[in-house]
Design an enzyme around this catalytic site. Structure first.
Site, PDB file in Angstrom:
ATOM      1  N   HIS A 220      44.303  35.367  31.931  1.00  8.23           N
ATOM      2  CA  HIS A 220      42.950  36.105  31.046  1.00  8.23           C
ATOM      3  C   HIS A 220      43.406  34.328  30.525  1.00  8.23           C
ATOM      4  O   HIS A 220      42.027  33.467  29.529  1.00  8.23           O
ATOM      5  CB  HIS A 220      43.296  37.134  30.005  1.00  8.23           C
ATOM      6  CG  HIS A 220      42.370  36.872  29.654  1.00  8.23           C
ATOM      7  ND1 HIS A 220      40.648  37.530  29.847  1.00  8.23           N
ATOM      8  CD2 HIS A 220      42.376  36.713  28.283  1.00  8.23           C
ATOM      9  CE1 HIS A 220      40.519  37.093  28.848  1.00  8.23           C
ATOM     10  NE2 HIS A 220      40.684  37.153  28.251  1.00  8.23           N
ATOM     11  N   TYR A 224      39.918  31.617  28.112  1.00  8.35           N
ATOM     12  CA  TYR A 224      39.267  30.930  27.047  1.00  8.35           C
ATOM     13  C   TYR A 224      40.119  29.598  27.316  1.00  8.35           C
ATOM     14  O   TYR A 224      39.442  28.401  26.186  1.00  8.35           O
ATOM     15  CB  TYR A 224      40.781  31.250  25.939  1.00  8.35           C
ATOM     16  CG  TYR A 224      39.685  32.715  25.261  1.00  8.35           C
ATOM     17  CD1 TYR A 224      38.573  32.366  24.784  1.00  8.35           C
ATOM     18  CD2 TYR A 224      40.783  33.653  25.746  1.00  8.35           C
ATOM     19  CE1 TYR A 224      37.950  33.884  24.813  1.00  8.35           C
ATOM     20  CE2 TYR A 224      39.640  35.664  26.171  1.00  8.35           C
ATOM     21  CZ  TYR A 224      38.407  35.428  25.239  1.00  8.35           C
ATOM     22  OH  TYR A 224      38.047  35.953  25.022  1.00  8.35           O
ATOM     23  N   HIS A 371      29.691  38.329  36.955  1.00  7.55           N
ATOM     24  CA  HIS A 371      29.839  38.252  35.367  1.00  7.55           C
ATOM     25  C   HIS A 371      30.699  37.029  35.323  1.00  7.55           C
ATOM     26  O   HIS A 371      30.305  35.929  34.573  1.00  7.55           O
ATOM     27  CB  HIS A 371      30.982  39.213  34.898  1.00  7.55           C
ATOM     28  CG  HIS A 371      32.276  39.214  33.440  1.00  7.55           C
ATOM     29  ND1 HIS A 371      31.730  38.952  32.898  1.00  7.55           N
ATOM     30  CD2 HIS A 371      33.137  38.478  34.000  1.00  7.55           C
ATOM     31  CE1 HIS A 371      32.291  38.576  32.129  1.00  7.55           C
ATOM     32  NE2 HIS A 371      33.502  38.710  32.916  1.00  7.55           N
ATOM     33  N   PHE A 372      31.108  36.248  35.906  1.00 11.74           N
ATOM     34  CA  PHE A 372      31.725  34.952  35.657  1.00 11.74           C
ATOM     35  C   PHE A 372      31.296  34.083  36.115  1.00 11.74           C
ATOM     36  O   PHE A 372      31.624  33.126  35.352  1.00 11.74           O
ATOM     37  CB  PHE A 372      33.919  35.057  36.386  1.00 11.74           C
ATOM     38  CG  PHE A 372      33.591  35.188  37.666  1.00 11.74           C
ATOM     39  CD1 PHE A 372      33.363  33.641  38.099  1.00 11.74           C
ATOM     40  CD2 PHE A 372      34.701  36.344  37.774  1.00 11.74           C
ATOM     41  CE1 PHE A 372      33.294  34.065  39.660  1.00 11.74           C
ATOM     42  CE2 PHE A 372      34.122  36.105  39.189  1.00 11.74           C
ATOM     43  CZ  PHE A 372      34.405  35.356  40.395  1.00 11.74           C
ATOM     44  N   HIS A 373      30.301  33.945  36.782  1.00 12.05           N
ATOM     45  CA  HIS A 373      29.041  33.086  36.757  1.00 12.05           C
ATOM     46  C   HIS A 373      28.260  32.684  35.342  1.00 12.05           C
ATOM     47  O   HIS A 373      28.159  31.939  34.914  1.00 12.05           O
ATOM     48  CB  HIS A 373      28.505  32.797  37.924  1.00 12.05           C
ATOM     49  CG  HIS A 373      29.335  33.009  39.205  1.00 12.05           C
ATOM     50  ND1 HIS A 373      29.341  33.809  40.638  1.00 12.05           N
ATOM     51  CD2 HIS A 373      29.295  31.934  40.349  1.00 12.05           C
ATOM     52  CE1 HIS A 373      30.211  33.062  41.176  1.00 12.05           C
ATOM     53  NE2 HIS A 373      29.880  32.314  41.365  1.00 12.05           N
ATOM     54  N   ARG A 435      33.146  42.493  46.373  1.00 11.53           N
ATOM     55  CA  ARG A 435      33.226  41.119  45.646  1.00 11.53           C
ATOM     56  C   ARG A 435      33.900  40.944  47.081  1.00 11.53           C
ATOM     57  O   ARG A 435      34.478  41.851  47.793  1.00 11.53           O
ATOM     58  CB  ARG A 435      33.362  40.931  44.979  1.00 11.53           C
ATOM     59  CG  ARG A 435      34.818  40.854  44.866  1.00 11.53           C
ATOM     60  CD  ARG A 435      35.671  41.023  43.145  1.00 11.53           C
ATOM     61  NE  ARG A 435      35.993  39.223  43.290  1.00 11.53           N
ATOM     62  CZ  ARG A 435      36.758  38.682  42.172  1.00 11.53           C
ATOM     63  NH1 ARG A 435      37.421  39.352  41.296  1.00 11.53           N
ATOM     64  NH2 ARG A 435      36.710  37.629  42.329  1.00 11.53           N
ATOM     65  N   ARG A 436      34.394  39.432  47.243  1.00  9.63           N
ATOM     66  CA  ARG A 436      35.020  38.770  48.739  1.00  9.63           C
ATOM     67  C   ARG A 436      34.851  39.362  49.664  1.00  9.63           C
ATOM     68  O   ARG A 436      35.667  39.598  50.627  1.00  9.63           O
ATOM     69  CB  ARG A 436      36.325  39.291  47.741  1.00  9.63           C
ATOM     70  CG  ARG A 436      36.709  38.611  46.950  1.00  9.63           C
ATOM     71  CD  ARG A 436      37.564  38.683  46.048  1.00  9.63           C
ATOM     72  NE  ARG A 436      38.960  37.520  45.672  1.00  9.63           N
ATOM     73  CZ  ARG A 436      39.972  37.734  45.178  1.00  9.63           C
ATOM     74  NH1 ARG A 436      40.625  38.208  45.373  1.00  9.63           N
ATOM     75  NH2 ARG A 436      40.139  36.478  44.017  1.00  9.63           N
TER      76      ARG A 436
HETATM   77  C1  HEM Z   1      25.887  26.503  43.292  1.00  4.85           C
HETATM   78  C2  HEM Z   1      25.941  26.800  42.100  1.00  4.85           C
HETATM   79  C3  HEM Z   1      27.113  28.769  43.006  1.00  4.85           C
HETATM   80  C4  HEM Z   1      26.667  29.737  43.422  1.00  4.85           C
HETATM   81  C5  HEM Z   1      25.539  29.598  44.140  1.00  4.85           C
HETATM   82  C6  HEM Z   1      27.667  29.833  44.010  1.00  4.85           C
HETATM   83  C7  HEM Z   1      28.191  31.436  44.182  1.00  4.85           C
HETATM   84  C8  HEM Z   1      28.667  32.442  44.891  1.00  4.85           C
HETATM   85  C9  HEM Z   1      29.098  33.170  45.707  1.00  4.85           C
HETATM   86  C10 HEM Z   1      27.874  33.773  46.455  1.00  4.85           C
HETATM   87  C11 HEM Z   1      30.531  33.536  45.635  1.00  4.85           C
HETATM   88  C12 HEM Z   1      31.239  34.394  46.618  1.00  4.85           C
HETATM   89  C13 HEM Z   1      31.557  36.419  45.949  1.00  4.85           C
HETATM   90  C14 HEM Z   1      31.934  37.150  46.849  1.00  4.85           C
HETATM   91  O1  HEM Z   1      31.657  37.363  47.726  1.00  4.85           O
HETATM   92  O2  HEM Z   1      33.354  37.636  46.298  1.00  4.85           O
HETATM   93  C15 HEM Z   1      31.290  33.417  44.795  1.00  4.85           C
HETATM   94  C16 HEM Z   1      32.720  32.940  44.552  1.00  4.85           C
HETATM   95  C17 HEM Z   1      33.255  32.192  43.015  1.00  4.85           C
HETATM   96  N1  HEM Z   1      32.794  31.599  42.416  1.00  4.85           N
HETATM   97 FE1  HEM Z   1      30.775  30.877  42.333  1.00  4.85          FE
HETATM   98  N2  HEM Z   1      28.948  29.778  42.530  1.00  4.85           N
HETATM   99  C18 HEM Z   1      28.394  28.802  41.975  1.00  4.85           C
HETATM  100  C19 HEM Z   1      28.963  28.379  41.511  1.00  4.85           C
HETATM  101  C20 HEM Z   1      30.410  28.419  40.348  1.00  4.85           C
HETATM  102  C21 HEM Z   1      30.761  27.670  39.605  1.00  4.85           C
HETATM  103  C22 HEM Z   1      30.697  27.101  39.291  1.00  4.85           C
HETATM  104  C23 HEM Z   1      32.753  28.120  39.353  1.00  4.85           C
HETATM  105  C24 HEM Z   1      32.589  27.337  38.293  1.00  4.85           C
HETATM  106  C25 HEM Z   1      33.509  26.692  37.161  1.00  4.85           C
HETATM  107  C26 HEM Z   1      32.110  29.692  40.343  1.00  4.85           C
HETATM  108  C27 HEM Z   1      33.046  30.028  40.803  1.00  4.85           C
HETATM  109  C28 HEM Z   1      33.800  31.299  41.513  1.00  4.85           C
HETATM  110  C29 HEM Z   1      35.074  32.034  41.217  1.00  4.85           C
HETATM  111  C30 HEM Z   1      35.892  31.838  40.873  1.00  4.85           C
HETATM  112  C31 HEM Z   1      34.994  32.635  42.708  1.00  4.85           C
HETATM  113  C32 HEM Z   1      35.321  34.048  42.444  1.00  4.85           C
HETATM  114  C33 HEM Z   1      36.540  33.753  44.459  1.00  4.85           C
HETATM  115  C34 HEM Z   1      36.736  34.809  44.590  1.00  4.85           C
HETATM  116  O3  HEM Z   1      36.690  36.262  44.890  1.00  4.85           O
HETATM  117  O4  HEM Z   1      37.892  34.382  45.051  1.00  4.85           O
HETATM  118  N3  HEM Z   1      31.186  28.911  41.434  1.00  4.85           N
HETATM  119  N4  HEM Z   1      30.249  32.021  44.030  1.00  4.85           N
HETATM  120 CU    CU Z   2      40.223  38.738  31.642  1.00  2.44          CU
END
Ligand code: HEM
Ligand code: CU
Length: 545
Positions: A220, A224, A371-373, A435-436
Site C-alpha cells: 500500500h 503513496y 481503478h489503478f489505471h 481480472r488477470r
Molecule cells: C497503454 C496503456 C495501457 C493499457 C492499454 C493497459 C492495459 C492493461 C490491461 C488490459 C491489463 C490486464 C487486466 C487483467 O487481465 O487483469 C493491465 C494490467 C495492469 N496494468 Fe496496465 N495498461 C496500460 C498502462 C499501464 C500503466 C501506465 C501502468 C502503471 C504505471 C499499468 C499498470 C498495470 C498493472 C499494475 C496491471 C496489473 C497486472 C496484474 O494484475 O498482475 N498499466 N493493463
Molecule cells: Cu492500498
C-alpha cells in the site's frame, strides 16, 4: 553547476522510460486479448510464451520499474535544486543508479526467459527463479542508497542553514524517501527471509500468509511512493506554471507528514479476503485507511485553490471562469491537470475498495485494474509525462519537440483512459468479471459483457496511440536542433501565498517519525508477532505456467 545531478537524472529517466515502453506496449495487446483478438500465437514466435508472461512484464516494468526510476531520478534533480546545493556524496547517488540498473537486469532476464511468470505481486506458493527476487531486492536497496545520498546532502544543508525552514520541494521529496525506506522493510523481509531461501531450495516450504502480509506492508505505501512525487509537483510546481501561488504552504507540509504517518499501517485493506488474518485487525486497518481521506481532501482543496489563484491572475473571473484561463496551451500543465481529474475518479473508486464489506463485491474483478489505471496509470504516469515536458528540455538543453503533439498526447491519454477504465469498472461491478484472465478465451464469457469489452478495447487502443505520441515527443526533443533559451530557472517553484515561514513543528522530523513508528507497531505489531510465533513454513513451490 549541477552537471552531475542532471546527467544522473537523465540516466534514471532513460531507463524508466525504456521500461515503460516495453511494458506499455503489452497493454493494448492485453485489451485485444480481452476482446477475443489473440496476438499471443504470433508473439510466441518472438519468445512471449503466454498472456501471463506478458502481464508480468507489463506490470513489473510499468508499476515497479518506470515509477521507481522516474521518482529517484526526479528527486536527484529536485532536491539539490531546491536546497540550492550540489549532492554532497555524488558517488553514493551514482552507486544507487548502478545498483538499481543491475537489479533491473537481474530481474528482467528470468522474466523474459519465462522463468518468473508470477505477476508483479509474486505471491508464493508460485515460485520464480531466485534471480528475479534478488534483482527486485537490489532495485529496492539501490533506491535506499539513493535516499542515503539525499539525507547526507540534507544534513550538510542543515549544518550550513541552522534555523532555516527546509524548502518545501526538498522536504516533500525527503519525506517521500523516508516513507519508502520504512515501507520497503516489509517486502525486503519477505524476500530475504522467506522467499529467496525457499526459491533456492534451502528450506522446504514458505509461509504463504505471512509472505502476503509482508508484501502488503510495502504494497500500500508503494502507491503513496508513486503518488507523493506527483503531489509534490501539483503543490510546489504547477501553481507556478499556472501563474499562481501555493495557497497554503504549511498545509501542504502537514499533508506530507500525515502521509508519512498513515501510509504504512493500512496494508490489510488489500487482504480483507485473506482467511489467515483476524477480522479485528482488518477493521483497524480499514479505519486507518479512511483517515487517509483527510490529507487527500486537504490536497484537493489546497491545490485547486492554488490553481484558482493562477486562473484569476490570468484574468479569469466568475465562479468557474478562472478554469478557462488556465494555461491549457502548455502541455506540461495540461497533462498534469488532466492527470488530476482522472486521479479524482480513482480516489472515489478507492473508497469502495477500502470499505471492508463493499470490497467483497469488487475484489479481484476488472474493477481493480479499472481503478489503478486511473491512479498509477494516469494520476501518476500522466503527471510524470507532464513533468518530463519541462524536465527533459532542461536536461538536454533542447526545446520541447512539437508542444502540439504533446498536448494531443495528454488529451488522448485522458480520453483513452476514461473509456478503458469505465469499461473495466462496469464489467467488474455489474458482472463480476475476473481480472488477470485473458477474457477472450474464457469458457464462461457471455455476450452481455460485449459493450464494455469493446468500450475498454477502444480506450486501450487510444492509449496505445497516446503512448507512441509521448515517445515521439521525447525522442524529438532529444534530437531537436532548436536549443532551449535559458530562462535562468532550473525548475518551476511555486511561491507560497503567505510570506511567513511555516511553523517549526512542520519542519521537525522527530515527532512525526515517532508517530509513524508507533502507528506501525500498533497496527502490525501484535499481528506479526502472532504470525511469526505460529510460523507455518509448509507450502512447497509451484510452477503454474
Ligand atoms: C497503454 C496503456 C495501457 C493499457 C492499454 C493497459 C492495459 C492493461 C490491461 C488490459 C491489463 C490486464 C487486466 C487483467 O487481465 O487483469 C493491465 C494490467 C495492469 N496494468 Fe496496465 N495498461 C496500460 C498502462 C499501464 C500503466 C501506465 C501502468 C502503471 C504505471 C499499468 C499498470 C498495470 C498493472 C499494475 C496491471 C496489473 C497486472 C496484474 O494484475 O498482475 N498499466 N493493463
Ligand atoms: Cu492500498
Amino acid at each position: 553547476m549541477y552537471a552531475h545531478e542532471k546527467k544522473l537524472t537523465g540516466w534514471y529517466l532513460i531507463v524508466g522510460m525504456t521500461a515503460l515502453f516495453i511494458g506499455g506496449s503489452l497493454g493494448p495487446i492485453q485489451k485485444l486479448g480481452h476482446a477475443g483478438i489473440n496476438w499471443y500465437s504470433s508473439l510466441a514466435k518472438i519468445g512471449l510464451a503466454s498472456y501471463y508472461q506478458g502481464l508480468t512484464i507489463h506490470a513489473v516494468m510499468n508499476a515497479l520499474i518506470w515509477t521507481t526510476f522516474f521518482i529517484v531520478g526526479f528527486f536527484t534533480y529536485v532536491i539539490p535544486h531546491s536546497l540550492k546545493m550540489n549532492l554532497t556524496h555524488p558517488k553514493i547517488n551514482t552507486t544507487s543508479f548502478v545498483m538499481m540498473l543491475v537489479g533491473l537486469i537481474m530481474a528482467a532476464v528470468p522474466i523474459l526467459m519465462n522463468l518468473a511468470t508470477v505477476l508483479y505481486t509474486f505471491y508464493p506458493p508460485m515460485k520464480a527463479n531466485s534471480f528475479f527476487y534478488i534483482g527486485l531486492v537490489l532495485v529496492v536497496v539501490g533506491s535506499w542508497v539513493g535516499g542515503l545520498g539525499f539525507y547526507l546532502t540534507y544534513g550538510e544543508w542543515r549544518k550550513q542553514n541552522p534555523g532555516v525552514r527546509t524548502p518545501f520541494l526538498a522536504l516533500g521529496a525527503l519525506i517521500t524517501m523516508v516513507m519508502w525506506q520504512i515501507a520497503t522493510l516489509g517486502v525486503a523481509t519477505e524476500l530475504l527471509w522467506l522467499v529467496i531461501p525457499w526459491s533456492f531450495g534451502w528450506v522446504e516450504g514458505v509461509d504463504v500468509q505471512l509472505a502476503r502480509t509482508f508484501f502488503w506492508f510495502t504494497g500500500h505505501p508503494l502507491v503513496y511512493f508513486w503518488l507523493l512525487p506527483a503531489y509534490l509537483s501539483w503543490y510546489g510546481m504547477m501553481p507556478k506554471q499556472a501563474g499562481g501561488k501555493l495557497f497554503s504552504e504549511p498545509l501542504a507540509r502537514l499533508v506530507f507528514w500525515l502521509f508519512l504517518a498513515l501510509s504504512v499501517p493500512v496494508g490489510l485493506h488489500h487482504q480483507y479476503l485473506d482467511p489467515g488474518v483476524p477480522a479485528g485487525w482488518k477493521v483497524v486497518h480499514a479505519v486507518l485507511t479512511y483517515s487517509l481521506f483527510l490529507p487527500s481532501m486537504l490536497t484537493a482543496f489546497n491545490v485547486i485553490a492554488s490553481l484558482e489563484l493562477g486562473g484569476r491572475a490570468r484574468g479569469g473571473t466568475g465562479l468557474l471562469g478562472w478554469i478557462r484561463t488556465l494555461p491549457w496551451g502548455d502541455p506540461s500543465y495540461t497533462a498534469q491537470n488532466l492527470a488530476m481529474i482522472l486521479f479524482a475518479f480513482g480516489g472515489i473508486g478507492g473508497l469502495t475498495n477500502a470499505s471492508y464489506n463493499l470490497n467483497l463485491v469488487v475484489h479481484n474483478t476488472t474493477w481493480v485494474p479499472g481503478h489503478f489505471h486511473l491512479t498509477v496509470g494516469s494520476g501518476v504516469t500522466l503527471t510524470f509525462f507532464g513533468i518530463a515536458y519541462w524536465l527533459v528540455p532542461k536536461l538536454t538543453g533542447k526545446q520541447l519537440f512539437s508542444p502540439k503533439l504533446a498536448l494531443a498526447q495528454a488529451w488522448t491519454w485522458f480520453v483513452g483512459m476514461l473509456l478503458m477504465s469505465n469499461g473495466l469498472h462496469i464489467l467488474g461491478l455489474n458482472f463480476g468479471v475476473p481480472r488477470r484472465v485473458m477474457l477472450g478465451v474464457a469458457a464462461y464469457r457471455v455476450d452481455t459483457w460485449q459493450p464494455q469489452v469493446i468500450e475498454s478495447l477502444i480506450g486501450g487502443l487510444i492509449l496505445g496511440v497516446s503512448g507512441l505520441l509521448f515517445y515521439t515527443v521525447m525522442l524529438g526533443t532529444v534530437f531537436n536542433k532548436k536549443a532551449l533559451v535559458d530562462d535562468g530557472e532550473p525548475m518551476p517553484v511555486a511561491e507560497p501565498l503567505e510570506p511567513e515561514p511555516a511553523p517549526v513543528w512542520l519542519d521537525t522530523w522527530r515527532p512525526w517519525l515517532v508517530i509513524t513508528v508507533l502507528l506501525i507497531l500498533i497496527a502490525y505489531g501484535p499481528l506479526l508477532f502472532d504470525m511469526i510465533a505460529n510460523l507455518n513454513m509448509t507450502a512447497p513451490g509451484f510452477r503454474v505456467w
